[in-house]
Design a protein around this motif. Structure first.
Motif, mmCIF file in Angstrom:
data_model
loop_
_atom_site.group_PDB
_atom_site.id
_atom_site.type_symbol
_atom_site.label_atom_id
_atom_site.label_comp_id
_atom_site.label_asym_id
_atom_site.label_seq_id
_atom_site.Cartn_x
_atom_site.Cartn_y
_atom_site.Cartn_z
ATOM 1 N N ASP A 123 0.871 -1.171 0.000
ATOM 2 C CA ASP A 123 0.000 0.000 0.000
ATOM 3 C C ASP A 123 0.910 1.222 0.000
ATOM 4 O O ASP A 123 2.130 1.076 -0.008
ATOM 5 N N ALA A 124 0.306 2.398 0.005
ATOM 6 C CA ALA A 124 1.090 3.636 0.025
ATOM 7 C C ALA A 124 1.175 4.163 1.455
ATOM 8 O O ALA A 124 0.244 3.991 2.235
ATOM 9 N N ALA A 126 0.950 7.125 2.252
ATOM 10 C CA ALA A 126 -0.057 8.183 2.379
ATOM 11 C C ALA A 126 -1.384 7.639 2.925
ATOM 12 O O ALA A 126 -2.146 8.374 3.563
ATOM 13 N N THR A 127 -1.641 6.337 2.683
ATOM 14 C CA THR A 127 -2.903 5.750 3.146
ATOM 15 C C THR A 127 -3.059 5.888 4.658
ATOM 16 O O THR A 127 -4.156 6.138 5.154
ATOM 17 N N LYS A 130 -3.299 10.083 6.144
ATOM 18 C CA LYS A 130 -4.396 11.039 5.921
ATOM 19 C C LYS A 130 -4.943 11.490 7.261
ATOM 20 O O LYS A 130 -5.323 10.678 8.108
ATOM 21 N N ASN A 156 3.790 3.895 -4.309
ATOM 22 C CA ASN A 156 3.909 5.350 -4.180
ATOM 23 C C ASN A 156 2.577 5.931 -3.716
ATOM 24 O O ASN A 156 1.548 5.240 -3.729
ATOM 25 N N ASP A 157 2.594 7.212 -3.361
ATOM 26 C CA ASP A 157 1.359 7.828 -2.862
ATOM 27 C C ASP A 157 0.240 7.845 -3.910
ATOM 28 O O ASP A 157 -0.929 7.916 -3.571
ATOM 29 N N ASP A 158 0.591 7.765 -5.181
ATOM 30 C CA ASP A 158 -0.458 7.691 -6.217
ATOM 31 C C ASP A 158 -0.814 6.234 -6.542
ATOM 32 O O ASP A 158 -1.465 5.958 -7.551
ATOM 33 N N MET A 159 -0.383 5.320 -5.665
ATOM 34 C CA MET A 159 -0.700 3.886 -5.765
ATOM 35 C C MET A 159 -0.016 3.196 -6.944
ATOM 36 O O MET A 159 -0.372 2.073 -7.302
ATOM 37 N N THR A 160 0.968 3.830 -7.538
ATOM 38 C CA THR A 160 1.771 3.120 -8.531
ATOM 39 C C THR A 160 2.880 2.364 -7.797
ATOM 40 O O THR A 160 3.152 2.632 -6.628
ATOM 41 N N ASN A 162 6.307 1.247 -6.402
ATOM 42 C CA ASN A 162 7.582 1.889 -6.052
ATOM 43 C C ASN A 162 8.682 0.827 -6.159
ATOM 44 O O ASN A 162 9.041 0.174 -5.187
ATOM 45 N N GLN A 190 -2.555 -3.570 -7.990
ATOM 46 C CA GLN A 190 -1.509 -2.540 -7.934
ATOM 47 C C GLN A 190 -0.114 -3.129 -7.741
ATOM 48 O O GLN A 190 0.862 -2.428 -7.924
#
Ligand SMILES: [Zn+2]
Length: 347
Positions: A123-124, A126-127, A130, A156-160, A162, A190
């Motif tokens: 997962d990212a 950033a999840t 938040k 990554n934070d955009d869910m791509t 890393n 992902q």
């Protein structure tokens, strides 16, 4: 005989046979029936007119704050995911919160071992960062971080993907057992699918991928558990893959998939499958609605819970993996809440 929390913690997770388990559960659950009837006025009202104490449905926890503790004793308020519509609200006092967390720890240690393994979170970062309201996904990741060490986030934070972090993790830990955790569909779409596309393959030698969150989107993409596991073996190597099932209304109780593809009920809980129309319990290998009993909920009346999930029990005490208790599969979700227990409406 009613067991204390300390005694509950000493029970063997998958070690009581049917007769032993039923005797223990019957006394523990009937203690909780009476306890909640005395401490939760709303629960008492919901049970009025029912011949016997009947399970509460999940939507009731979305509609009402069902609690058996005072506001001063509230230690935490758990809420379910609910990206749409109302969310369940579960009140915990410190005693229940502690019991939940110790039981969860004991269950996960059975599968992961007692040592905290290096962890790859699918997962990212950033999840979990938040600020506004924590999602169930974030809470799930936060909870699992406790069971690993040196967490690396694979996305990554955009869910791509890393890929740098994944390569670093593999380089550092290719010879040691690892712990990977993520939500089923995110792991598939992902992570695994992206690795396949980039033609990246790793050969971890040991470790475990724990994943959960349901198969709805996987079924929509026509991905079976077998295909999922095969692809993971190709992309990641010899790690074991375990699905899990559980819900916020019975936090602490987690059903983990064994080496033979079956979800197992731990000693502190029991699963029954009931007919959607009549609420009567069904036998093995008959699909119906999942009813979960757990001895953990003391600060709220969630010990008998009628879920909105469909499932099937395969057997009890005789799974090829050797663990005792019932073993089952989750088949999906009810289209909408069709089951109405006796306590579903105020009489
Ligand atoms: Zn098994």
């Amino acid at each position: 005989m009613h067991l204390s929390n300390e005694q509950l913690l000493e029970l063997p997770i998958y070690g009581l046979n049917k007769a032993q388990k039923q005797a223990f559960l019957a006394s523990q659950l009937s203690f909780l029936d009476n306890y909640h009837l005395q401490h939760c006025a709303l629960y008492q009202r919901l049970q009025q007119g029912c011949e016997q104490v009947s399970p509460l449905t999940v939507p009731l926890f979305k509609e009402f704050l069902l609690t058996s503790i005072t506001a001063e004793d509230q230690h935490r308020l758990l809420t379910s995911s609910g990206t749409q519509g109302p969310t369940s609200k579960i009140t915990l006092d410190s005693e229940t919160a502690q019991l939940q967390s110790r039981i969860l720890t004991k269950t996960l240690q059975h599968w992961l071992g007692k040592q905290r393994l290096p962890m790859l979170v699918i997962d990212a970062k950033a999840t979990i960062q938040k600020k506004a309201g924590m999602s169930a996904r974030a809470a799930g990741i936060q909870g699992m971080l406790f069971f690993g060490r040196d967490p690396h986030f694979a996305l990554n934070d955009d869910m791509t993907l890393n890929i740098e972090v994944i390569e670093q993790f593999f380089e550092k830990y290719k010879d040691t057992p690892v712990f990977m955790f993520g939500f089923t569909f995110i792991v598939w779409q992902q992570f695994i699918q992206q690795l396949v596309q980039m033609e990246k393959r790793y050969s971890f030698t040991k470790g475990m991928l724990l994943h959960g969150g349901g198969w709805k989107k996987m079924q929509q993409s026509a991905v079976s558990n077998d295909v999922f596991k095969q692809q993971i073996a190709q992309s990641l190597g010899a790690i074991s893959v375990h699905d899990y099932y559980g819900m916020v209304e019975q936090t602490g109780t987690i059903y983990i998939e064994c080496e033979h593809g079956h979800l197992h009920a731990p000693v502190w809980s029991d699963i029954t499958v009931v007919d959607a129309a009549t609420a009567e319990s069904l036998g093995n290998n008959q699909a119906g609605v999942i009813l979960l009993n757990s001895v953990l909920p003391k600060s709220y009346p969630g010990h008998r819970l009628l879920t909105e999930d469909l499932g099937v029990i395969h057997g009890e005490d005789d799974c090829a993996c050797g663990r005792l208790g019932k073993y089952f599969s989750v088949l999906g979700r009810l289209a909408k809440s069709q089951v109405r227990g006796c306590s579903d409406t105020f009489s």
